[in-house]
Design a protein around this motif. Structure first.
Motif, PDB file in Angstrom:
ATOM      1  N   PRO A 135       6.939  -3.189   1.153  1.00 15.20           N
ATOM      2  CA  PRO A 135       7.978  -4.086   0.896  1.00 15.20           C
ATOM      3  C   PRO A 135       9.386  -3.418   0.418  1.00 15.20           C
ATOM      4  O   PRO A 135       9.137  -2.320  -0.377  1.00 15.20           O
ATOM      5  N   VAL A 136      10.471  -4.024   0.820  1.00 15.53           N
ATOM      6  CA  VAL A 136      11.696  -3.589   0.431  1.00 15.53           C
ATOM      7  C   VAL A 136      12.130  -4.454  -0.987  1.00 15.53           C
ATOM      8  O   VAL A 136      11.949  -5.734  -0.671  1.00 15.53           O
TER       9      VAL A 136
ATOM     10  N   ALA B  35       1.340   4.551  -2.105  1.00 11.30           N
ATOM     11  CA  ALA B  35       1.228   5.073  -1.039  1.00 11.30           C
ATOM     12  C   ALA B  35       0.732   6.351  -0.939  1.00 11.30           C
ATOM     13  O   ALA B  35       0.307   7.160   0.060  1.00 11.30           O
ATOM     14  N   GLY B  36       0.800   7.229  -2.050  1.00 11.97           N
ATOM     15  CA  GLY B  36       0.318   8.558  -2.218  1.00 11.97           C
ATOM     16  C   GLY B  36      -1.238   8.534  -2.166  1.00 11.97           C
ATOM     17  O   GLY B  36      -1.787   9.149  -1.485  1.00 11.97           O
ATOM     18  N   LYS B  37      -1.719   7.229  -2.569  1.00  7.68           N
ATOM     19  CA  LYS B  37      -3.288   7.120  -2.482  1.00  7.68           C
ATOM     20  C   LYS B  37      -3.504   6.925  -0.947  1.00  7.68           C
ATOM     21  O   LYS B  37      -4.420   7.675  -0.452  1.00  7.68           O
ATOM     22  N   GLN B  38      -2.815   6.220  -0.139  1.00  7.80           N
ATOM     23  CA  GLN B  38      -2.946   5.886   1.088  1.00  7.80           C
ATOM     24  C   GLN B  38      -2.865   7.181   1.853  1.00  7.80           C
ATOM     25  O   GLN B  38      -3.684   7.589   2.791  1.00  7.80           O
ATOM     26  N   SER B  39      -1.722   7.856   1.677  1.00  6.94           N
ATOM     27  CA  SER B  39      -1.475   9.155   2.227  1.00  6.94           C
ATOM     28  C   SER B  39      -2.786  10.078   2.202  1.00  6.94           C
ATOM     29  O   SER B  39      -3.335  10.869   2.628  1.00  6.94           O
TER      30      SER B  39
ATOM     31  N   LEU C 115      12.292  -0.005 -10.968  1.00 11.47           N
ATOM     32  CA  LEU C 115      11.837   1.495 -11.024  1.00 11.47           C
ATOM     33  C   LEU C 115      10.253   1.306 -11.266  1.00 11.47           C
ATOM     34  O   LEU C 115       9.472   2.028 -10.694  1.00 11.47           O
ATOM     35  N   GLU C 116      10.003   0.455 -11.999  1.00 12.16           N
ATOM     36  CA  GLU C 116       8.441  -0.004 -12.253  1.00 12.16           C
ATOM     37  C   GLU C 116       7.888  -0.297 -10.875  1.00 12.16           C
ATOM     38  O   GLU C 116       6.686  -0.088 -10.613  1.00 12.16           O
ATOM     39  N   LYS C 117       8.500  -1.118 -10.258  1.00 12.34           N
ATOM     40  CA  LYS C 117       7.896  -1.595  -8.932  1.00 12.34           C
ATOM     41  C   LYS C 117       7.688  -0.449  -8.068  1.00 12.34           C
ATOM     42  O   LYS C 117       6.753  -0.188  -7.133  1.00 12.34           O
ATOM     43  N   LEU C 118       8.867   0.240  -7.753  1.00 11.01           N
ATOM     44  CA  LEU C 118       8.804   1.524  -7.091  1.00 11.01           C
ATOM     45  C   LEU C 118       7.938   2.362  -7.436  1.00 11.01           C
ATOM     46  O   LEU C 118       7.277   3.204  -6.481  1.00 11.01           O
ATOM     47  N   ARG C 119       7.460   2.848  -8.930  1.00 11.04           N
ATOM     48  CA  ARG C 119       6.629   3.775  -9.012  1.00 11.04           C
ATOM     49  C   ARG C 119       5.422   3.272  -8.576  1.00 11.04           C
ATOM     50  O   ARG C 119       4.535   4.117  -7.976  1.00 11.04           O
ATOM     51  N   HIS C 120       4.988   2.135  -8.810  1.00  9.31           N
ATOM     52  CA  HIS C 120       3.779   1.366  -8.360  1.00  9.31           C
ATOM     53  C   HIS C 120       3.517   1.759  -6.924  1.00  9.31           C
ATOM     54  O   HIS C 120       2.442   1.949  -6.440  1.00  9.31           O
ATOM     55  N   GLN C 121       4.587   1.365  -6.025  1.00 12.14           N
ATOM     56  CA  GLN C 121       4.525   1.396  -4.732  1.00 12.14           C
ATOM     57  C   GLN C 121       4.242   2.887  -4.140  1.00 12.14           C
ATOM     58  O   GLN C 121       3.577   3.397  -3.153  1.00 12.14           O
ATOM     59  N   TYR C 122       4.958   3.854  -5.016  1.00 16.95           N
ATOM     60  CA  TYR C 122       4.948   5.336  -4.583  1.00 16.95           C
ATOM     61  C   TYR C 122       3.628   5.828  -5.016  1.00 16.95           C
ATOM     62  O   TYR C 122       2.935   6.455  -4.119  1.00 16.95           O
TER      63      TYR C 122
END
Length: 160
Positions: free
Chosen positions: A79-80, A111-115, A101-108
């Motif tokens: 999501p954007v 994404a790292g786990k999915q990668s 920033l908290e939301k972006l950290r969560h998404q990061y």
């Protein structure tokens, strides 16, 4: 006499072409754009890059292409975030920035786990392929050993 063409592709150039095309696939861009970038970097034409990719390189990177397409599909689902507007007239934007920033950290992190999961799947697939190849080599070795033993027995038997 050395018949190597002056415009022959080196292994480094092949790798650059493959990595660039795969990156463009992951980013949802076209392969034609990738060929243009590689052409500029290698002083070749985009057509030459496209021909090399389609004639030789693409076949070697089928799994990586599929992974890149999967990564692109997953990236499409991220999501954007739009900052939430707070109704209190005292908002200086700091709370909004922290929330974003908290939301972006969560998404990061997600994404790292999915990668990482994709990498694990890739490694499992590669491991299975290597096991199959090892089995074929072992079978071939046993067959060679049997032929060798048979040949030695033929030499030992008296000829009539």
């Amino acid at each position: 006499m050395n018949n190597t063409r002056q415009d022959a592709w080196s292994q480094d150039e092949d790798i650059l072409l493959a990595e660039t095309v795969l990156r463009y696939i992951r980013e949802g861009k076209t392969q034609l754009e990738a060929f243009k970038e590689v052409a500029n970097r290698l002083s070749r034409t985009p057509a030459a890059c496209g021909f090399r990719w389609n004639a030789s390189i693409r076949k070697q990177y089928q799994q990586e292409i599929q992974l890149a397409k999967q990564e692109r599909k997953q990236a499409d689902h991220y999501p954007v975030y739009q900052p939430e507007v707070q109704n209190s007239g005292k908002d200086t934007g700091l709370e909004t920035a922290i929330s974003l920033l908290e939301k972006l950290r969560h998404q990061y992190e997600k994404a790292g786990k999915q990668s990482t999961d994709l990498e694990i799947e890739k490694l499992k697939t590669e491991n299975e392929q290597l096991k199959e190849r090892l089995k074929r080599y072992q079978d071939a070795w046993l067959e060679i050993r049997e032929l060798w033993n048979w040949a030695e027995n033929q030499e030992e038997e008296p000829r009539s």
